[in-house]
Design a protein around this motif. Structure first.
Motif, short mmCIF file in Angstrom:
data_model
loop_
_atom_site.label_atom_id
_atom_site.label_comp_id
_atom_site.label_asym_id
_atom_site.label_seq_id
_atom_site.Cartn_x
_atom_site.Cartn_y
_atom_site.Cartn_z
N THR A 1 0.85 -1.19 0.00
CA THR A 1 0.00 0.00 0.00
C THR A 1 0.89 1.24 0.00
O THR A 1 2.11 1.12 0.20
CB THR A 1 -0.91 0.04 1.25
OG1 THR A 1 -0.12 0.44 2.38
CG2 THR A 1 -1.57 -1.30 1.51
N PRO A 2 0.31 2.43 -0.18
CA PRO A 2 1.11 3.65 -0.06
C PRO A 2 1.76 3.81 1.32
O PRO A 2 2.72 4.56 1.47
CB PRO A 2 0.10 4.78 -0.33
CG PRO A 2 -0.96 4.12 -1.15
CD PRO A 2 -1.04 2.71 -0.66
N LEU A 3 1.24 3.10 2.32
CA LEU A 3 1.82 3.15 3.67
C LEU A 3 2.86 2.06 3.90
O LEU A 3 3.37 1.90 4.99
CB LEU A 3 0.71 3.01 4.73
CG LEU A 3 -0.35 4.09 4.74
CD1 LEU A 3 -1.44 3.77 5.74
CD2 LEU A 3 0.27 5.46 5.04
N GLY A 4 3.13 1.26 2.87
CA GLY A 4 4.05 0.13 2.99
C GLY A 4 3.30 -1.18 2.91
O GLY A 4 2.09 -1.21 2.63
N ARG A 5 4.00 -2.27 3.16
CA ARG A 5 3.38 -3.60 3.12
C ARG A 5 2.64 -3.82 4.44
O ARG A 5 3.25 -3.85 5.50
CB ARG A 5 4.43 -4.68 2.90
CG ARG A 5 3.85 -6.03 2.61
CD ARG A 5 4.94 -6.97 2.05
NE ARG A 5 4.44 -8.26 1.69
CZ ARG A 5 3.80 -8.54 0.55
NH1 ARG A 5 3.58 -7.58 -0.33
NH2 ARG A 5 3.38 -9.76 0.29
N LEU A 6 1.31 -3.96 4.35
CA LEU A 6 0.47 -4.05 5.55
C LEU A 6 -0.28 -5.37 5.58
O LEU A 6 -0.70 -5.88 4.54
CB LEU A 6 -0.55 -2.90 5.58
CG LEU A 6 0.00 -1.49 5.60
CD1 LEU A 6 -1.14 -0.47 5.56
CD2 LEU A 6 0.89 -1.27 6.81
N LEU B 1 -9.84 -5.41 8.80
CA LEU B 1 -8.82 -4.87 9.68
C LEU B 1 -7.54 -4.73 8.87
O LEU B 1 -7.08 -5.69 8.25
CB LEU B 1 -8.58 -5.81 10.87
CG LEU B 1 -9.83 -6.19 11.67
CD1 LEU B 1 -9.49 -7.26 12.70
CD2 LEU B 1 -10.43 -4.97 12.33
N ALA B 2 -6.97 -3.53 8.85
CA ALA B 2 -5.74 -3.27 8.10
C ALA B 2 -4.69 -2.76 9.07
O ALA B 2 -4.96 -1.85 9.86
CB ALA B 2 -6.00 -2.23 7.01
N GLY B 3 -3.51 -3.35 9.04
CA GLY B 3 -2.43 -2.85 9.88
C GLY B 3 -2.07 -1.43 9.48
O GLY B 3 -2.61 -0.87 8.53
N GLY B 4 -1.15 -0.83 10.21
CA GLY B 4 -0.62 0.47 9.82
C GLY B 4 -1.19 1.67 10.53
O GLY B 4 -0.82 2.80 10.21
#
Length: 179
Positions: A37-42, A59-62
């Motif tokens: 993702t744009p926030l990194g690998r989540l 539920l998504a990490g980050g």
């Protein structure tokens, strides 16, 4: 026609949040895995209460540790009936829930509490009535089921807009159809 399908939100501790949503609320993990993702690998965990929906809560990490404001007002879950709501109420301490806000909106009997990361959860069952919204009245969870429903029926009859929910639904259906 548009129908609401699901919500996804970022979490800090995905394993802890998965245990809460599957253990307390009874959602089933339907898929899981990482995604770039744009926030990194989540990590992602997809959950649902019905096989008709691949996912209802994702539920998504980050989620950052320090966010000044939680933009989620609440996640609401309709319970099958009042007995199911009472059973959930008895299980809340197992999942670390210490603050409980039992209220009625006239059209529902609700329990509000927070998940492990502070997101507000509403679990509710419908009533057979409609009253103008917004409206909140606390109820005592120590009341017997019979006493609660008798008190609630007496109370809602005094509130603005009171009518059977089926009458309200018919009126709204006509409005949605453009009548």
């Amino acid at each position: 026609a548009i129908t609401f399908s699901h919500i996804g939100f970022h979490v800090r501790d995905i394993e802890k949040m998965e245990r809460f949503y599957t253990g307390l609320l009874g959602l089933t993990v339907t898929d899981r895995g990482p995604l770039d993702t744009p926030l990194g690998r989540l990590p992602f965990v997809f959950t649902s209460s019905t096989p008709q929906e691949h996912h209802q809560v994702v539920l998504a990490g980050g989620r950052p540790d320090h966010v000044p404001f939680n933009v989620i007002n609440q996640l609401s879950f309709r319970m099958e009936d009042f007995a199911t709501l009472r059973a959930l109420q008895r299980r809340l301490p197992e999942f670390g829930v210490t603050e409980l806000r039992p209220v009625t909106h006239g059209n529902a009997v609700s329990l509000y509490f927070h998940d492990p990361e502070g997101n507000r959860i509403e679990c509710f069952c419908d009533t057979p009535w409609y009253v103008d919204q917004p409206m909140v009245i606390p109820w005592d969870p120590a009341m017997t089921d019979e006493a609660l429903w008798a008190w609630l029926e007496e109370k809602v009859k005094t509130l603005p807009g009171y009518e059977p929910v089926e009458v309200w639904r018919q009126r709204i259906a006509r409005r949605m159809a453009g009548d």
